[in-house]
Scaffold this active site. Structure first.
Site, mmCIF file in Angstrom:
data_model
loop_
_atom_site.group_PDB
_atom_site.id
_atom_site.type_symbol
_atom_site.label_atom_id
_atom_site.label_comp_id
_atom_site.label_asym_id
_atom_site.label_seq_id
_atom_site.Cartn_x
_atom_site.Cartn_y
_atom_site.Cartn_z
ATOM 1 N N GLU A 142 -4.346 5.006 13.881
ATOM 2 C CA GLU A 142 -3.338 5.838 13.234
ATOM 3 C C GLU A 142 -3.353 7.215 13.896
ATOM 4 O O GLU A 142 -4.406 7.848 13.989
ATOM 5 C CB GLU A 142 -3.623 5.963 11.738
ATOM 6 N N ASP A 144 -1.940 15.020 1.885
ATOM 7 C CA ASP A 144 -3.256 15.174 2.502
ATOM 8 C C ASP A 144 -4.105 16.203 1.775
ATOM 9 O O ASP A 144 -3.609 17.223 1.293
ATOM 10 C CB ASP A 144 -3.110 15.577 3.973
#
Length: 260
Positions: free
Chosen positions: A47, A58
């Protein structure tokens, strides 16, 4: 190698697939590729994060990494160049993790074409409910990119049935109702959640948000086809610890023979 082949190979080897995360431009230009070289031997898929100024999904670790990469002057074109460098090193599937604003700023068709040409297999779009813009999802898929979206413990049956069919790469299953970050233990109920997802799709299912050690990797392997490790790698780098040690521990936890 295709996405399905990568998951199938890991399964044939008796384990769940490992999906490490690296961010373009972190910790600096050039050093980001050195991190890739460290993680690739342990990765089934990779990723690649596109730095973004407002990464709502996040936690603080990836936020710091994103801010540091942006201070390096990293732009979308630089991320595409980074992907090309990675593609020259491996045939493993590469998934670009990007929020939707950079896609819209560049223009969807141009953005998708740029990253398809660079060597990306698919996109992870954490802040796009796919049913809100199926035309854009169709543009990505029409460009030859697989699409991956997020489902969470709070996802209803109706939501799972809506989102899962748009996941042509894999289904990214969020372990918690929260942001990314390393955890010592994942919540209960993940096998049941993955089971609900599998009833409506044949796509592989990977668990993320919290994979950091052998124990959390074991929990992920009990439930899913793969596990994403992100914050734990960046935190290890921040603390001056080797990434290989973390990757070996997590990879060992993904062995099916170690299920508890």
């Amino acid at each position: 190698m295709t996405t399905r082949e990568a998951f199938a190979r890991a399964k044939a080897e008796g384990r769940a697939a490992l999906i490490p995360y690296v961010m373009a431009g972190y910790p600096s230009r050039g050093a980001d590729l050195e991190m890739v070289k460290q993680v690739l031997p342990y990765a089934d898929l990779l990723e690649v994060g596109l730095p973004y100024s407002d990464p709502l999904g996040d936690g603080p670790v990836i936020q710091r990494a994103s801010e540091q990469a942006l201070r390096q002057g990293i732009h979308v074109a630089d991320v595409a160049a980074f992907v090309r460098e990675i593609r020259s090193l491996t045939d493993k599937p590469l998934f670009l993790m990007t929020y939707i604003n950079p896609v819209l700023a560049v223009g969807p068709e141009r953005f998708f074409g740029m990253f398809k040409e660079a060597g990306v297999n698919g996109l992870i779009l954490p802040d796009l409910p796919p049913d809100e813009d199926p035309e854009l999802v169709g543009l990505a898929q029409g460009a030859g990119l697989e699409t991956t979206f997020l489902l969470a413990p709070t996802s209803t049956e109706a939501r799972i049935q809506t989102v899962a069919p748009y996941c042509t790469g894999f289904v990214y299953t969020v372990s918690v109702a929260g942001v990314t970050g390393a955890r010592d233990k994942l919540p209960e109920g993940l096998p049941e959640l993955v089971g609900r997802i599998r009833r409506v799709t044949e796509a592989p299912v990977a668990i993320g948000f919290g994979i950091s050690n052998r124990a959390t990797a074991q929990q992920a392997a009990q439930a899913a086809d793969g596990a994403v490790i992100a914050s734990a790698l960046i935190r290890a780098h921040e603390e001056g610890r080797g990434l290989v040690e973390v990757l070996r521990e997590v990879r060992a936890g993904l062995e099916r023979s170690l299920r508890v």
